[in-house]
Design a protein around this motif. Structure first.
Motif, PDB file in Angstrom:
ATOM      1  N   HIS A  13       6.594  60.836  19.338  1.00 28.33           N
ATOM      2  CA  HIS A  13       5.271  61.423  19.535  1.00 28.33           C
ATOM      3  C   HIS A  13       4.609  60.851  20.754  1.00 28.33           C
ATOM      4  O   HIS A  13       3.964  61.605  21.499  1.00 28.33           O
ATOM      5  N   GLN A  14       4.736  59.555  20.953  1.00 27.59           N
ATOM      6  CA  GLN A  14       4.130  58.945  22.119  1.00 27.59           C
ATOM      7  C   GLN A  14       4.717  59.534  23.391  1.00 27.59           C
ATOM      8  O   GLN A  14       4.012  59.789  24.364  1.00 27.59           O
ATOM      9  N   GLU A  15       6.017  59.745  23.347  1.00 35.66           N
ATOM     10  CA  GLU A  15       6.699  60.313  24.528  1.00 35.66           C
ATOM     11  C   GLU A  15       6.230  61.727  24.771  1.00 35.66           C
ATOM     12  O   GLU A  15       5.979  62.100  25.911  1.00 35.66           O
ATOM     13  N   ILE A  16       6.077  62.436  23.662  1.00 32.09           N
ATOM     14  CA  ILE A  16       5.641  63.828  23.815  1.00 32.09           C
ATOM     15  C   ILE A  16       4.223  63.865  24.331  1.00 32.09           C
ATOM     16  O   ILE A  16       3.873  64.629  25.224  1.00 32.09           O
ATOM     17  N   LEU A  17       3.396  62.991  23.784  1.00 37.90           N
ATOM     18  CA  LEU A  17       2.020  62.943  24.250  1.00 37.90           C
ATOM     19  C   LEU A  17       1.943  62.511  25.691  1.00 37.90           C
ATOM     20  O   LEU A  17       1.114  63.027  26.473  1.00 37.90           O
ATOM     21  N   GLY A  18       2.751  61.612  26.062  1.00 35.87           N
ATOM     22  CA  GLY A  18       2.772  61.185  27.470  1.00 35.87           C
ATOM     23  C   GLY A  18       3.147  62.345  28.382  1.00 35.87           C
ATOM     24  O   GLY A  18       2.558  62.542  29.431  1.00 35.87           O
ATOM     25  N   LEU A  19       4.207  63.044  27.885  1.00 33.35           N
ATOM     26  CA  LEU A  19       4.625  64.194  28.691  1.00 33.35           C
ATOM     27  C   LEU A  19       3.485  65.243  28.789  1.00 33.35           C
ATOM     28  O   LEU A  19       3.212  65.813  29.849  1.00 33.35           O
TER      29      LEU A  19
END
Length: 952
Positions: A13-19
């Motif tokens: 999720h963090q990666e997706i949010l970062g993206l």
């Protein structure tokens, strides 16, 4: 496992949010940037739009301001109407003219306020207004003159135009532009008044010139006549010199007066042209009687050159003669030696129309170019020295030029200074078929003639005449040459038959040549005709005892030459001249009318006596009716072959009488000829409209009267006309005592009967001397019909006795009376007639006194030398037959009794010892009292013891 799964999930999720954050933030930043850019552009666009809107608004405001300024500045009123006729715009000029405020008319119907009445105040139909038509039908109208009414009720004359407004094919209203023309109408009125004033001034000038000319002419005629009479008496050289100068000066002054009068008539456009048949030769003969005398005094040759085939013409002979006379007099005036040649030739001919080319050529002083350029101007001559040397008004050529132009022609001059002038002009005329047969010239064919004259031009003209007669012509310039040629021809087998001799030639003159011919010819000398400029009587006195068979006066025409040749050869059938042809026509008419029964309808005693005498003396019988009603009464009792009808009479005039006569089928073909002093162009039409057949103008032209009567009237019982004896010439008529009377004109009306003219003159005193009082009395009583009739009667009667000037004044008075002119003008003209009348009456009274004095002297002389003599039986037999005829005529109320009685009155007076009874019979006959005349005749027969057979 669970915590790992969670931690992995969280990391994902963090990666997706970062993206998401990595990509979303820039996107939003980019979109924010784009938004800011769009806003900037939108703001700039709005600002540009606002700027343009403001600019356009300013432009529209400026345009509106300019339009309002134009509408305000224009001097014409303008308003617009919508399709309902309501005002949607109006300019300040319209508001000022109509005295309205804009709020009072905007959106209102203006026409009911502006055009509800016409200029007289009368209500108008709105549907008939041009502005309404423009609204309803879209029809434009321009330059209309009408009336608008202002708010305060002022009537405003306007000129306006109205045009419809159309958009996309639909009528949206109309625009009206108008101008107040009050000032213009005032100026037009002033201009018209100024024009009328100028015309009145011009007319006053012309009237003044005409009146002064006529006033001067009367005493000038007396000066001319009396000085001419003095010249015929025994005068010494000094006296003759003085009187001749008086006579010449008077003639010169009279010529000046005539020029001024004619010029004033032309200027006032009062000169009228005639259209009558005439012969050119007659015009030239009249001209020669004046110009020929002047030419003779200066020793000049006056020559005529005419084509042999000249037809009878239709036009104005008086004005043609005036042109030729002016040009001829000028030619003689400016020529010291040589000749004046008047010629005419046919320029072109089309059907009944002909154009003649006239030329008046002289050998006088000539003209230079500067003089020719101003020659036909009024009051202008060649130069001031010419005026002093030769005299004149300078109007003659101006008058000629205007007359030629009025007659449809043109005039010009060819001239070289010092070598003479040639004045030329062309005029179109109508032509008339000549009814008389051609002259019988068979006895002249191939005869040999010699023309003897020192003038080459005269020889050529005479030779052309004789060649047209079919003769063989030769020429010579002297009497000696003529003798040689004639004597040489006598020795041959072809002698000369005729010699034409000019009297005045260098060396041997014509009379001397004729005498030598008579002496030197071995056989019978040729017939000689002497051509002279000094008159036949003068020439025949000098030519007594010479071999001259006939005399011919210059200038020579074909007709006068024919007549002279006929006299020289003693032709059994004389060649007809114009005068003889006229006489033959008149004799033919008299022969045709012999026995005709004529009803004369005439109210004036002088005209009655004249007409009755002319009718009865020429073989007709006549009854007299004094008005139209009496004429109808006569026609109800007996039949007539024709009626001579005066037009203006009391009780019933000739027009009304003729209309009533024509209503009766019995009289529908009865010839009725008008006899009236009205001779203008419209008078004949009025006569024909009334039902009359023709028009005889007064004063009576006897030839014209007989010709028209013979054309319409055929006697029901024709008989041979018995020619009466010519009236014996008498020296008792001293016509020179008359003033204002043309004796020749009077005698022509009276068929050259001096006694008849004298009777008419004495009757004139009795019937017309009180004219002015009678006329003014009619004016005071506002009886214009009587006043017109009095003037009309005087016009005719004065014309019949030859009082032409008095007749002219009466004609003018009649015209202004018919127009009901102001009374002061009528009285002034009547007083003018009174002055002329006094002169005429005084002259007649002087003549009457002289005649009565002569009659007394003759009767006393006859009484002192009378011796009793027996009347031969044969004369008594003839007298008895005449008395028997007279009594029969009286019993039948036949007016021929007067003609029968006149020749035997002297015998009856002698037989009865001058008792006065024959005079009483004559008075009764002149009063047409046949019953009383019959009683007096029976009394005379009883006293003379003469028995005659009385028919039952």
């Amino acid at each position: 496992m669970g915590s790992l799964f969670l931690s992995n999930t969280y990391a994902q999720h963090q990666e997706i949010l970062g993206l998401i954050f990595t990509f979303t933030v820039p996107y939003f930043m980019f979109m924010l940037y784009l938004g800011r850019q769009a806003n900037e552009r939108l703001r700039a666009a709005n600002e540009e739009l606002d700027r343009k809107v403001n600019e356009r608004t300013c432009e529209l405001a400026e345009l509106e301001q300019q339009s309002r300024l134009i509408l305000t500045s224009v001097g014409q009123g303008l308003f617009g109407l919508d399709e309902q006729g309501k005002v949607n715009c109006i300019n300040e000029a319209a508001l000022n003219i109509l005295d309205y405020l804009e709020q009072e008319v905007h959106g209102c119907s203006l026409l009911p306020l502006l055009q509800h009445r016409d200029h007289t105040g009368k209500l108008r139909d709105p549907s008939s207004l041009p502005i309404i038509q423009a609204l309803l039908k879209g029809e434009p109208c321009t330059n209309l003159i009408d009336t608008f009414w202002s708010r305060n009720g002022r009537c405003i004359p306007v000129e306006y135009s109205c045009r419809p407004m159309v958009k996309d094919g639909e009528l949206k209203g109309c625009v009206v532009v108008f101008s107040d023309i009050t000032e213009r109408q005032r100026m037009d009125s002033e201009l018209l008044q100024a024009k009328e004033t100028a015309e009145q001034a011009s007319k006053a000038k012309s009237d003044f010139l005409a009146n002064m000319s006529h006033e001067i002419r009367t005493p000038m005629n007396a000066i001319l006549g009396m000085s001419q009479l003095v010249l015929q008496t025994g005068l010494d050289r000094k006296q003759r010199n003085y009187i001749e100068k008086v006579n010449r000066s008077a003639q010169s002054l009279l010529g000046v007066i005539n020029d001024i009068l004619d010029f004033s008539k032309i200027e006032a456009d009062k000169l009228e042209l005639e259209e009558v048949p005439f012969r050119l030769e007659t015009v030239l003969n009249d001209m020669s009687s004046i110009v020929g005398l002047h030419a003779e005094e200066k020793g000049l040759e006056l020559l005529y050159s005419l084509p042999p085939n000249m037809p009878d013409l239709v036009g104005d002979p008086l004005r043609l003669g005036q042109i030729l006379l002016n040009l001829g007099n000028n030619a003689v005036k400016f020529t010291e030696e040589g000749e004046v040649i008047v010629s005419a030739e046919i320029a072109q001919k089309t059907g009944d129309e002909i154009e003649l080319h006239f030329s008046v050529k002289d050998s006088g002083i000539g003209l230079n170019e500067e003089q020719k350029n101003k020659l036909f101007q009024s009051f202008s001559q060649a130069d001031s020295s010419t005026t002093r040397r030769y005299g004149g008004t300078g109007l003659g050529l101006a008058i000629c030029s205007r007359l030629v132009t009025m007659m449809g022609g043109k005039i010009w001059v060819d001239s070289t200074e010092g070598k003479g002038s040639n004045f030329q002009f062309t005029i179109p005329f109508g032509t008339q078929a000549v009814s008389e047969p051609k002259e019988d010239l068979h006895f002249l064919r191939n005869r040999r003639v010699l023309v003897v004259d020192d003038s080459a031009t005269a020889r050529e003209i005479c030779s052309a005449m004789f060649e047209s007669f079919g003769m063989r012509v030769e020429q010579t310039r002297s009497g000696c040459g003529a003798l040689q040629k004639i004597l040489e021809a006598e020795d041959s087998s072809d002698p000369f038959n005729l010699v034409i001799l000019d009297w005045r030639m260098p060396g041997l003159d014509g009379i001397s040549t004729a005498r030598l011919l008579a002496q030197q010819c071995k056989n019978e000398p040729p017939h000689c005709i002497l051509v002279t400029a000094f008159g036949q009587d003068f020439a025949s006195t000098h030519g007594e005892g010479s071999n001259i068979h006939s005399y011919l006066t210059k200038p020579v025409t074909a007709s006068s030459m024919m007549d002279a040749v006929a006299r020289a050869f003693g032709a059994s059938r004389p060649i007809a001249t114009t005068r003889k042809q006229s006489s033959l026509r008149m004799e033919s008419a008299i022969e045709h009318l012999a026995g005709a029964e004529i009803l004369l309808v005439e109210d004036n005693e002088i005209n009655q006596e004249l007409a009755l005498d002319l009718l009865v003396s020429n073989g007709m019988t006549a009854e007299l009716a004094e008005n139209g009603q009496e004429a109808i009464d006569f026609l109800n009792t007996r039949s007539f072959d024709g009626v001579l009808m005066d037009c203006q009479m009391p009780v019933m005039d000739g027009y009304k009488a003729t209309q009533l006569i024509r209503q009766n089928p019995q009289w529908k073909d009865l010839p009725i000829l008008a006899m009236t002093a009205n001779a203008m162009s419209g008078d004949r039409e009025r006569v024909l409209e009334a039902g009359m057949n023709d028009h005889i103008a007064k004063p009576i032209d006897f030839e014209d009267m007989l010709a028209k009567m013979a054309h319409w009237i055929t006697p029901s019982c024709p008989r041979l006309k018995v020619k009466g004896t010519a009236e014996q010439k008498s020296d008792k008529w001293d016509w020179c005592l008359l003033v204002g009377i043309d004796v020749n004109a009077g005698l022509a009306v009276c068929q050259n009967k001096s006694s008849l003219l004298y009777k008419l003159l004495t009757r004139f005193i009795t019937n017309q001397a009180g004219f002015t009082d009678n006329y003014l009395a009619a004016l005071r009583g506002e009886d214009f019909e009587t006043a017109i009739r009095l003037a009309h009667t005087l016009k005719g009667v004065a014309g019949n006795i030859g009082a032409t000037e008095l007749s002219r004044l009466a004609m003018e008075l009649q015209k202004i009376t018919e127009k009901r002119s102001i009374q002061t003008k009528l009285v002034q003209k009547a007083r003018q007639i009174e002055v002329a009348m006094e002169e005429v009456v005084a002259g007649i009274q002087a003549l009457k006194y002289q005649v009565e004095k002569q009659d007394i002297a003759d009767s006393q002389e006859g009484a002192s030398f009378a011796t009793p003599k027996a009347t031969p039986a044969i004369e008594m037999d003839a007298l008895t037959k005449e008395l028997s005829l007279l009594r029969s005529q009286l019993a039948d109320d036949n007016t021929e009794a007067l003609d029968t009685f006149s020749p035997i009155k002297a015998d009856l007076s002698e037989l009865h010892g001058n008792s006065g009874l024959p005079d009483s019979i004559e008075c009764s006959l002149e009063a047409f009292d046949m019953d009383q005349a019959l009683e007096q005749l029976d009394e005379l027969l009883e006293k003379l013891n003469i028995a005659i057979a009385i028919e039952d």
